[in-house]
Design an enzyme around this catalytic site. Structure first.
Site, PDB file in Angstrom:
ATOM      1  N   SER A  50     -18.922   8.179 -38.436  1.00  0.00           N
ATOM      2  CA  SER A  50     -19.407   6.938 -37.804  1.00  0.00           C
ATOM      3  C   SER A  50     -18.369   6.463 -36.812  1.00  0.00           C
ATOM      4  O   SER A  50     -17.197   6.860 -36.887  1.00  0.00           O
ATOM      5  CB  SER A  50     -19.597   5.883 -38.901  1.00  0.00           C
ATOM      6  OG  SER A  50     -19.819   4.608 -38.352  1.00  0.00           O
ATOM      7  N   TYR A 110     -16.219   0.246 -45.938  1.00  0.00           N
ATOM      8  CA  TYR A 110     -16.960   1.288 -45.215  1.00  0.00           C
ATOM      9  C   TYR A 110     -16.063   1.965 -44.182  1.00  0.00           C
ATOM     10  O   TYR A 110     -16.042   3.198 -44.067  1.00  0.00           O
ATOM     11  CB  TYR A 110     -18.187   0.668 -44.544  1.00  0.00           C
ATOM     12  CG  TYR A 110     -19.094   1.671 -43.852  1.00  0.00           C
ATOM     13  CD1 TYR A 110     -19.664   2.734 -44.543  1.00  0.00           C
ATOM     14  CD2 TYR A 110     -19.402   1.539 -42.491  1.00  0.00           C
ATOM     15  CE1 TYR A 110     -20.507   3.639 -43.915  1.00  0.00           C
ATOM     16  CE2 TYR A 110     -20.250   2.433 -41.854  1.00  0.00           C
ATOM     17  CZ  TYR A 110     -20.797   3.484 -42.567  1.00  0.00           C
ATOM     18  OH  TYR A 110     -21.631   4.382 -41.935  1.00  0.00           O
TER      19      TYR A 110
HETATM   20  N1  LIG Z   1     -27.558   3.809 -39.732  1.00  0.00           N
HETATM   21  C1  LIG Z   1     -26.441   3.656 -39.049  1.00  0.00           C
HETATM   22  O1  LIG Z   1     -26.273   2.692 -38.282  1.00  0.00           O
HETATM   23  C2  LIG Z   1     -25.331   4.671 -39.167  1.00  0.00           C
HETATM   24  C3  LIG Z   1     -24.317   4.647 -38.194  1.00  0.00           C
HETATM   25  C4  LIG Z   1     -23.275   5.558 -38.274  1.00  0.00           C
HETATM   26  C5  LIG Z   1     -23.236   6.485 -39.300  1.00  0.00           C
HETATM   27  N2  LIG Z   1     -24.221   6.477 -40.262  1.00  0.00           N
HETATM   28  C6  LIG Z   1     -24.104   7.471 -41.333  1.00  0.00           C
HETATM   29  O2  LIG Z   1     -25.206   8.357 -41.259  1.00  0.00           O
HETATM   30  C7  LIG Z   1     -25.535   8.838 -42.559  1.00  0.00           C
HETATM   31  C8  LIG Z   1     -27.007   8.596 -42.830  1.00  0.00           C
HETATM   32  O3  LIG Z   1     -27.289   7.219 -42.671  1.00  0.00           O
HETATM   33  P1  LIG Z   1     -28.772   6.644 -42.576  1.00  0.00           P
HETATM   34  O4  LIG Z   1     -28.740   5.497 -41.634  1.00  0.00           O
HETATM   35  O5  LIG Z   1     -29.742   7.728 -42.370  1.00  0.00           O
HETATM   36  O6  LIG Z   1     -28.903   6.007 -44.045  1.00  0.00           O
HETATM   37  P2  LIG Z   1     -30.018   6.146 -45.187  1.00  0.00           P
HETATM   38  O7  LIG Z   1     -31.383   6.157 -44.590  1.00  0.00           O
HETATM   39  O8  LIG Z   1     -29.665   5.095 -46.200  1.00  0.00           O
HETATM   40  O9  LIG Z   1     -29.771   7.595 -45.779  1.00  0.00           O
HETATM   41  C9  LIG Z   1     -28.741   7.873 -46.680  1.00  0.00           C
HETATM   42  C10 LIG Z   1     -29.066   9.202 -47.339  1.00  0.00           C
HETATM   43  O10 LIG Z   1     -27.987   9.535 -48.220  1.00  0.00           O
HETATM   44  C11 LIG Z   1     -28.526   9.938 -49.451  1.00  0.00           C
HETATM   45  N3  LIG Z   1     -27.613   9.694 -50.542  1.00  0.00           N
HETATM   46  C12 LIG Z   1     -27.053   8.522 -50.939  1.00  0.00           C
HETATM   47  N4  LIG Z   1     -26.317   8.708 -52.037  1.00  0.00           N
HETATM   48  C13 LIG Z   1     -26.424  10.032 -52.346  1.00  0.00           C
HETATM   49  C14 LIG Z   1     -25.907  10.846 -53.385  1.00  0.00           C
HETATM   50  N5  LIG Z   1     -25.127  10.350 -54.354  1.00  0.00           N
HETATM   51  N6  LIG Z   1     -26.226  12.163 -53.405  1.00  0.00           N
HETATM   52  C15 LIG Z   1     -27.025  12.683 -52.450  1.00  0.00           C
HETATM   53  N7  LIG Z   1     -27.541  11.972 -51.432  1.00  0.00           N
HETATM   54  C16 LIG Z   1     -27.239  10.654 -51.398  1.00  0.00           C
HETATM   55  C17 LIG Z   1     -29.818   9.151 -49.618  1.00  0.00           C
HETATM   56  O11 LIG Z   1     -30.724   9.895 -50.447  1.00  0.00           O
HETATM   57  P3  LIG Z   1     -31.066   9.586 -51.971  1.00  0.00           P
HETATM   58  O12 LIG Z   1     -30.942   8.104 -52.178  1.00  0.00           O
HETATM   59  O13 LIG Z   1     -32.464  10.108 -52.130  1.00  0.00           O
HETATM   60  O14 LIG Z   1     -30.071  10.410 -52.745  1.00  0.00           O
HETATM   61  C18 LIG Z   1     -30.340   9.140 -48.185  1.00  0.00           C
HETATM   62  O15 LIG Z   1     -31.114  10.283 -47.932  1.00  0.00           O
HETATM   63  C19 LIG Z   1     -24.578   8.133 -43.524  1.00  0.00           C
HETATM   64  O16 LIG Z   1     -23.475   8.964 -43.785  1.00  0.00           O
HETATM   65  C20 LIG Z   1     -24.151   6.909 -42.740  1.00  0.00           C
HETATM   66  O17 LIG Z   1     -22.910   6.411 -43.169  1.00  0.00           O
HETATM   67  C21 LIG Z   1     -25.276   5.627 -40.211  1.00  0.00           C
END
Ligand SMILES: NC(=O)c1ccc[n+]([C@@H]2O[C@H](COP(=O)([O-])OP(=O)(O)OC[C@H]3O[C@@H](n4cnc5c(N)ncnc54)[C@H](OP(=O)(O)O)[C@@H]3O)[C@@H](O)[C@H]2O)c1
Length: 254
Positions: free
Chosen positions: A139, A152
Site C-alpha cells: 500500500s 496499518y
Molecule cells: N482498498 C484499499 O484502499 C487498499 C489500498 C491499498 C492496499 N490495499 C490492500 O489490498 C489488499 C486487498 O484489499 P481489498 O480492498 O480488496 O480488501 P477486502 O475486500 O477486504 O479483501 C481482503 C481479502 O483478504 C482476505 N483475508 C482476510 N484475512 C484473511 C486470512 N486470515 N486468510 C486468508 N485471506 C484473508 C479476505 O478473504 P476472507 O475474509 O474470505 O478470508 C478478502 O478476500 C489488502 O492487502 C489491502 O491492505 C487496499
C-alpha cells in the site's frame, strides 16, 4: 502447459478482480481465502467466462492451512509461475496512544506473516517453474504514515520491507519480486473491516471523491507487471486515483 497463478484474499475486492483478470489472461487461478462460498461463486463466474480456476480454502494466519494451499498448488494443472500475496487489510483508525493491541496483532499477522507463510510455502514451486513471479500487494501506507494509521502503516511498512528484502535475497535465482502500492481503492469490504462493520464510516473515506480507484484498476496493474517479459522486474508500482495527490491531499467535491 497452462501456468498457474495463486491469489490470496480472492474472495472479495482486489483479490477477486485479480483472479478474474489473470484467468482472462490464460492462467489457471488458485483462488484462496477463508470464505469458500464466495470462492465457489468466483470460480463459477470465471468458468462461465471461459477461464479455469480452483477454489482453495486458506487462512493465511495458519501454518497448517497454508501447507494445504501448497498441496493444492502441487496438484494444479501446470507449473506455478505466479503468486499474488493480496490477503490483508486494516483494523481501526485509532491513535497510537489508544490503539488496540489485538487489532495491531491481527494486521501484522494477516498482512506480514501471511505474506511470509504463503511465500515460504510456494517459493520452491515458483523457483522450480524456472520463471516465477511474486507480487506483494502492500500500500501507499507502506511508505507514508498518517494519523490514526499507526497499526496499518506499521504492518504495510513491514510488508514493503519483506518485498525489498526478498528481492535482494532472490537475486540470481529465477523469481522476481514485484510490489504494488495502491492508494485509495473503493472496494466493498476494506472499509467495513477497518471500521468493524460501520458502513457510514466506511463510506465517508470516499466522500466527494469522484473516481477512486476500483479493484479492477489494481488487477490491471498486477496483470501488466506479471505479464512483462521475465527479465523485466517492476520493483514497485505506486498507483493512486487522480484525485489523490498524496495521503493527505485528496480532492473532494463540495
Ligand atoms: N482498498 C484499499 O484502499 C487498499 C489500498 C491499498 C492496499 N490495499 C490492500 O489490498 C489488499 C486487498 O484489499 P481489498 O480492498 O480488496 O480488501 P477486502 O475486500 O477486504 O479483501 C481482503 C481479502 O483478504 C482476505 N483475508 C482476510 N484475512 C484473511 C486470512 N486470515 N486468510 C486468508 N485471506 C484473508 C479476505 O478473504 P476472507 O475474509 O474470505 O478470508 C478478502 O478476500 C489488502 O492487502 C489491502 O491492505 C487496499
Amino acid at each position: 502447459m497452462t501456468s498457474v497463478a495463486v491469489v490470496t484474499g480472492a474472495s472479495s475486492g482486489i483479490g477477486a478482480a485479480t483472479a478474474r483478470r489473470l484467468a482472462a489472461e490464460g492462467f489457471h487461478v488458485l483462488a484462496a481465502a477463508r470464505r469458500t462460498d464466495r470462492l465457489s461463486a468466483l470460480v463459477a463466474e470465471i468458468e462461465a467466462a471461459g477461464g479455469t480456476a480452483t477454489a482453495v480454502a486458506c487462512d493465511v494466519t495458519s501454518d497448517e492451512s497454508v501447507a494445504g494451499l501448497a498441496e493444492a498448488a502441487a496438484r494444479a494443472p501446470g507449473p506455478v509461475t505466479l503468486l499474488v500475496n493480496n490477503a490483508g487489510g486494516a483494523r481501526g483508525l485509532d491513535p497510537v496512544e489508544s490503539g488496540s493491541v489485538g487489532d495491531w496483532q491481527w494486521m501484522y499477522d494477516v498482512n506480514v506473516l501471511g505474506t511470509l507463510r504463503v511465500t515460504q510455502a510456494l517459493l520452491p514451486a515458483l523457483e522450480a517453474s524456472g520463471a516465477g513471479t511474486i507480487v506483494i500487494v502492500s500500500s501507499t501506507a507502506g511508505f507514508t504514515v498518517y494519523e490514526g494509521g499507526g497499526g496499518y502503516t506499521a504492518a504495510k511498512h513491514a510488508q514493503t520491507a519483506v518485498a525489498g528484502t526478498l528481492r535482494l535475497e532472490l537475486c540470481g535465482r529465477p523469481v522476481r519480486v514485484i510490489e504494488i502500492d495502491p492508494g485509495m481503492v473503493k472496494t466493498d469490504e476494506f472499509g467495513l473491516v477497518r471500521f468493524g462493520g460501520d458502513a457510514e464510516k466506511a463510506a465517508a473515506v470516499y466522500a466527494g471523491v469522484a473516481e477512486p480507484l476500483v479493484a479492477e484498476d489494481v488487477a490491471d496493474c498486477v496483470a501488466w507487471c506479471a505479464t512483462r517479459p521475465q527479465h523485466v522486474n517492476v520493483d514497485r508500482l505506486v498507483v493512486r486515483p487522480l484525485a489523490q495527490a498524496a495521503q493527505h491531499k485528496v480532492h473532494r467535491a463540495g
